[in-house]
Motif scaffolding. Structure first.
Motif, PDB file in Angstrom:
ATOM      1  N   GLY A   1      42.046  27.300  35.422  1.00  0.00           N
ATOM      2  CA  GLY A   1      41.293  26.577  34.415  1.00  0.00           C
ATOM      3  C   GLY A   1      39.812  26.757  34.670  1.00  0.00           C
ATOM      4  O   GLY A   1      39.396  27.124  35.784  1.00  0.00           O
ATOM      5  N   PRO A   2      38.969  26.541  33.661  1.00  0.00           N
ATOM      6  CA  PRO A   2      37.523  26.607  33.908  1.00  0.00           C
ATOM      7  C   PRO A   2      37.134  25.707  35.078  1.00  0.00           C
ATOM      8  O   PRO A   2      37.561  24.553  35.162  1.00  0.00           O
ATOM      9  N   GLY A   3      36.346  26.266  35.991  1.00  0.00           N
ATOM     10  CA  GLY A   3      35.898  25.506  37.153  1.00  0.00           C
ATOM     11  C   GLY A   3      36.764  25.676  38.375  1.00  0.00           C
ATOM     12  O   GLY A   3      36.358  25.293  39.476  1.00  0.00           O
ATOM     13  N   GLN A   4      37.959  26.246  38.239  1.00  0.00           N
ATOM     14  CA  GLN A   4      38.848  26.383  39.381  1.00  0.00           C
ATOM     15  C   GLN A   4      38.642  27.716  40.093  1.00  0.00           C
ATOM     16  O   GLN A   4      38.237  28.706  39.487  1.00  0.00           O
ATOM     17  N   THR A   5      38.938  27.726  41.397  1.00  0.00           N
ATOM     18  CA  THR A   5      38.887  28.948  42.190  1.00  0.00           C
ATOM     19  C   THR A   5      40.225  29.149  42.891  1.00  0.00           C
ATOM     20  O   THR A   5      40.917  28.175  43.216  1.00  0.00           O
ATOM     21  N   THR A   6      40.586  30.399  43.128  1.00  0.00           N
ATOM     22  CA  THR A   6      41.810  30.730  43.858  1.00  0.00           C
ATOM     23  C   THR A   6      41.546  31.977  44.693  1.00  0.00           C
ATOM     24  O   THR A   6      41.048  32.974  44.176  1.00  0.00           O
ATOM     25  N   ASP A   7      41.872  31.906  45.975  1.00  0.00           N
ATOM     26  CA  ASP A   7      41.741  33.063  46.872  1.00  0.00           C
ATOM     27  C   ASP A   7      43.099  33.726  47.016  1.00  0.00           C
ATOM     28  O   ASP A   7      44.109  33.046  47.261  1.00  0.00           O
ATOM     29  N   ILE A   8      43.117  35.053  46.865  1.00  0.00           N
ATOM     30  CA  ILE A   8      44.375  35.795  46.985  1.00  0.00           C
ATOM     31  C   ILE A   8      44.199  36.978  47.923  1.00  0.00           C
ATOM     32  O   ILE A   8      43.116  37.541  48.042  1.00  0.00           O
ATOM     33  N   LEU A   9      45.294  37.339  48.590  1.00  0.00           N
ATOM     34  CA  LEU A   9      45.355  38.556  49.387  1.00  0.00           C
ATOM     35  C   LEU A   9      46.232  39.568  48.670  1.00  0.00           C
ATOM     36  O   LEU A   9      47.267  39.206  48.096  1.00  0.00           O
ATOM     37  N   ILE A  10      45.811  40.827  48.691  1.00  0.00           N
ATOM     38  CA  ILE A  10      46.660  41.913  48.212  1.00  0.00           C
ATOM     39  C   ILE A  10      46.699  43.004  49.268  1.00  0.00           C
ATOM     40  O   ILE A  10      45.768  43.139  50.072  1.00  0.00           O
ATOM     41  N   GLN A  11      47.774  43.750  49.271  1.00  0.00           N
ATOM     42  CA  GLN A  11      47.925  44.890  50.175  1.00  0.00           C
ATOM     43  C   GLN A  11      47.805  46.167  49.348  1.00  0.00           C
ATOM     44  O   GLN A  11      48.472  46.319  48.325  1.00  0.00           O
ATOM     45  N   THR A  12      46.951  47.082  49.782  1.00  0.00           N
ATOM     46  CA  THR A  12      46.797  48.348  49.060  1.00  0.00           C
ATOM     47  C   THR A  12      47.879  49.311  49.543  1.00  0.00           C
ATOM     48  O   THR A  12      47.618  50.274  50.277  1.00  0.00           O
ATOM     49  N   ASN A  13      49.104  49.035  49.118  1.00  0.00           N
ATOM     50  CA  ASN A  13      50.279  49.786  49.577  1.00  0.00           C
ATOM     51  C   ASN A  13      50.905  50.610  48.465  1.00  0.00           C
ATOM     52  O   ASN A  13      52.061  51.035  48.578  1.00  0.00           O
ATOM     53  N   GLN A  14      50.153  50.843  47.403  1.00  0.00           N
ATOM     54  CA  GLN A  14      50.659  51.647  46.299  1.00  0.00           C
ATOM     55  C   GLN A  14      50.109  53.081  46.395  1.00  0.00           C
ATOM     56  O   GLN A  14      49.149  53.335  47.136  1.00  0.00           O
ATOM     57  N   PRO A  15      50.690  54.011  45.648  1.00  0.00           N
ATOM     58  CA  PRO A  15      50.137  55.373  45.656  1.00  0.00           C
ATOM     59  C   PRO A  15      48.671  55.377  45.251  1.00  0.00           C
ATOM     60  O   PRO A  15      48.249  54.564  44.412  1.00  0.00           O
ATOM     61  N   ALA A  16      47.897  56.246  45.871  1.00  0.00           N
ATOM     62  CA  ALA A  16      46.467  56.326  45.546  1.00  0.00           C
ATOM     63  C   ALA A  16      46.297  56.508  44.042  1.00  0.00           C
ATOM     64  O   ALA A  16      46.967  57.319  43.414  1.00  0.00           O
ATOM     65  N   GLY A  17      45.421  55.708  43.475  1.00  0.00           N
ATOM     66  CA  GLY A  17      45.211  55.754  42.034  1.00  0.00           C
ATOM     67  C   GLY A  17      44.266  54.660  41.606  1.00  0.00           C
ATOM     68  O   GLY A  17      43.554  54.057  42.434  1.00  0.00           O
ATOM     69  N   ARG A  18      44.274  54.388  40.325  1.00  0.00           N
ATOM     70  CA  ARG A  18      43.408  53.358  39.751  1.00  0.00           C
ATOM     71  C   ARG A  18      44.299  52.346  39.034  1.00  0.00           C
ATOM     72  O   ARG A  18      45.192  52.702  38.260  1.00  0.00           O
ATOM     73  N   TYR A  19      44.034  51.056  39.323  1.00  0.00           N
ATOM     74  CA  TYR A  19      44.893  49.986  38.827  1.00  0.00           C
ATOM     75  C   TYR A  19      44.020  48.916  38.173  1.00  0.00           C
ATOM     76  O   TYR A  19      42.996  48.498  38.740  1.00  0.00           O
ATOM     77  N   TYR A  20      44.442  48.473  37.000  1.00  0.00           N
ATOM     78  CA  TYR A  20      43.691  47.430  36.322  1.00  0.00           C
ATOM     79  C   TYR A  20      43.931  46.068  36.982  1.00  0.00           C
ATOM     80  O   TYR A  20      45.069  45.687  37.294  1.00  0.00           O
TER      81      TYR A  20
END
Length: 473
Positions: free
Chosen positions: A174-193
């Motif tokens: 929602g407006p005003g909210q923050t969320t911290d996330i972790l991701i692992q770059t474990n996919q084939p090399a490329g560009r992801y939206y």
């Protein structure tokens, strides 16, 4: 803490900074770390005046896998006209403001918009990394779904409080909210939206910005010419996904929920209608003006003096301290509401709280004129979200649903469409603290109130004196 002078909302804790003027916000960070944000709090200036406010751990590392890189990801809105003109026009006609023309990620709309094929934020990464993304919804009037193509996200914090980690394919902010996330770059090399688009809980037919803003997660050595892989986002009206995501957020460890409760408050939050002034034509339903309220009072900001200044200097006539603890009229809040209840009373009413009192608030959404989800924010406080649900809150039935073990600690709570949420906190921060919906049009229409938290005993439980450079009205 004890320093509303550094809080910022115009005419609540200070007069606005005048054109050509300056004011230095001085405050001490106490017992907080994580992702917050700063923004203007006068009219609709925060449409462009905002940024990340990141508090890093002072002594220890993060309580999760150390990231190789981290990026702030600020989600915003863009209008093709001056945002101040957007709200001025809406207030003039009494209608809802125009929806935004685009969303942005770190100021860029992204290449899915015809006008901005080069205006796309890129986050460079390498294979085999842990990435921390600090998501901030700085949008004015829109809740947003967020997703990343082919990458699972692990939520580790919300509103600058660490959470029990859980994995998800979609985030709701929602407006005003923050969320911290972790991701692992474990996919084939490329560009992801990475992409964000609206979650719209308003009734069918309500206009909203139905566009999508992308950024690009770009693995090193990926050809620039390769098209990014698309992110999968929920439907704009997927309330079930929104509710499920919010229900997954819990405190990282068991917490000591404040008890016993001293103040049991019940606040209705919702929209309404007011009569068009005589001789005018208004664009709301049946020649009315859109408005909003809490407990049937539509909040009016004072002029010439802030509420905190008036409280500190005991200036009479600026506000009253009789905001009701419960709705003046009880009704079927989420059912078919009588038109007799549509029109709230305009007033500047505060609710007084004793220092150290334990406060529990039921925030009840209403079906007055139109039901919608409301991200409710309390200045000066973090609180535990004990429960939320659909329909009318029933203390006998719903108290059993309270999470008193590991409820999430937030500063903005989502009150679901045609539903309710319950929060609890200790009133240990003296001063005047604004309570409002973070959908800016709802705040403009009066969906707000304020707490007057009394001083405790001695200097360390009292509001500090105002700074010498506090802006004059």
């Amino acid at each position: 803490m004890r320093n509303g002078w550094a809080d910022g909302p115009a005419y609540v804790t200070q007069c606005p900074i005048q054109p050509g003027g300056a004011y230095t916000y001085r405050f001490k960070i106490e017992n907080q770390e994580g992702t917050l944000w700063w923004h203007a709090h006068s009219s609709w200036l925060r449409a462009t005046v905002y940024g990340a406010l990141i508090i890093f751990p002072k002594h220890s590392a993060y309580p999760f896998l150390k990231p190789h890189r981290e990026f702030p990801v600020l989600l915003g809105e863009w209008w093709n006209q001056n945002p101040l003109d957007v709200i001025r026009q809406a207030l003039k006609t009494g209608a809802a403001p125009n929806s935004s023309d685009a969303f942005t990620i770190n100021g860029q709309p992204g290449d899915l918009y015809n006008c901005s094929t080069k205006g796309t934020t890129v986050f460079p990464v390498s294979s085999g990394e842990t990435i921390l993304l600090r998501l901030i919804n700085a949008a004015m009037i829109t809740e947003l779904f967020f997703s990343i193509a082919d990458h699972k996200m692990t939520v580790v914090a919300a509103d600058a409080s660490y959470t029990k980690p859980f994995t998800t394919s979609v985030i709701l902010l929602g407006p005003g909210q923050t969320t911290d996330i972790l991701i692992q770059t474990n996919q084939p090399a490329g560009r992801y939206y990475l992409a964000a688009q609206a979650y719209n809980s308003a009734p069918p037919g309500t206009a909203f910005d139905n566009t999508t803003t992308p950024a690009i997660l770009s693995y090193s050595n990926s050809p620039i010419s390769s098209p990014p892989k698309p992110a999968v986002l929920p439907a704009f009206n997927d309330t079930a996904t929104a509710i499920a995501f919010l229900a997954s957020i819990k405190s990282r460890r068991p917490v000591k929920v404040p008890a016993p409760v001293d103040e049991r408050l019940f606040f209705t939050v919702g929209l309404g209608l007011s009569n068009c002034p005589p001789g005018r034509t208004c664009a709301g339903p049946n020649n009315t003006r859109l408005t909003a309220s809490m407990n049937n009072y539509s909040f009016v900001l004072p002029k010439g003096l802030s509420l905190l200044q008036a409280a500190q200097s005991k200036v009479p006539g600026v506000f009253t301290t009789d905001f009701p603890a419960t709705p003046p009229v009880k009704f079927d809040y989420t059912g078919n509401v009588s038109p007799n209840l549509y029109q709230p009373v305009r007033a500047t009413k505060l609710y007084p709280l004793k220092y150290g009192s334990v406060v529990q608030i039921v925030m009840q959404g209403t079906n007055i004129s139109a039901a919608e989800e409301h991200p409710m924010h309390i200045h000066g406080y973090e609180f535990y979200v004990l429960a939320s649900g659909m329909g009318n809150f029933d203390a006998k039935r719903d108290t059993a649903k309270f999470n008193l073990v590991d409820p999430p600690r937030r500063n903005t709570v989502e009150v679901p469409v045609l539903g309710w949420a319950v929060i609890r906190f200790v009133a240990d921060n003296p001063g005047v603290w604004f309570v409002h919906c973070h959908i800016e049009s709802h705040l403009t229409w009066g969906l707000a109130m304020a707490f007057l938290v009394e001083n405790g005993v001695g200097k360390l439980q009292s509001t500090i004196p105002p700074p010498l450079d506090l802006p004059k009205c």
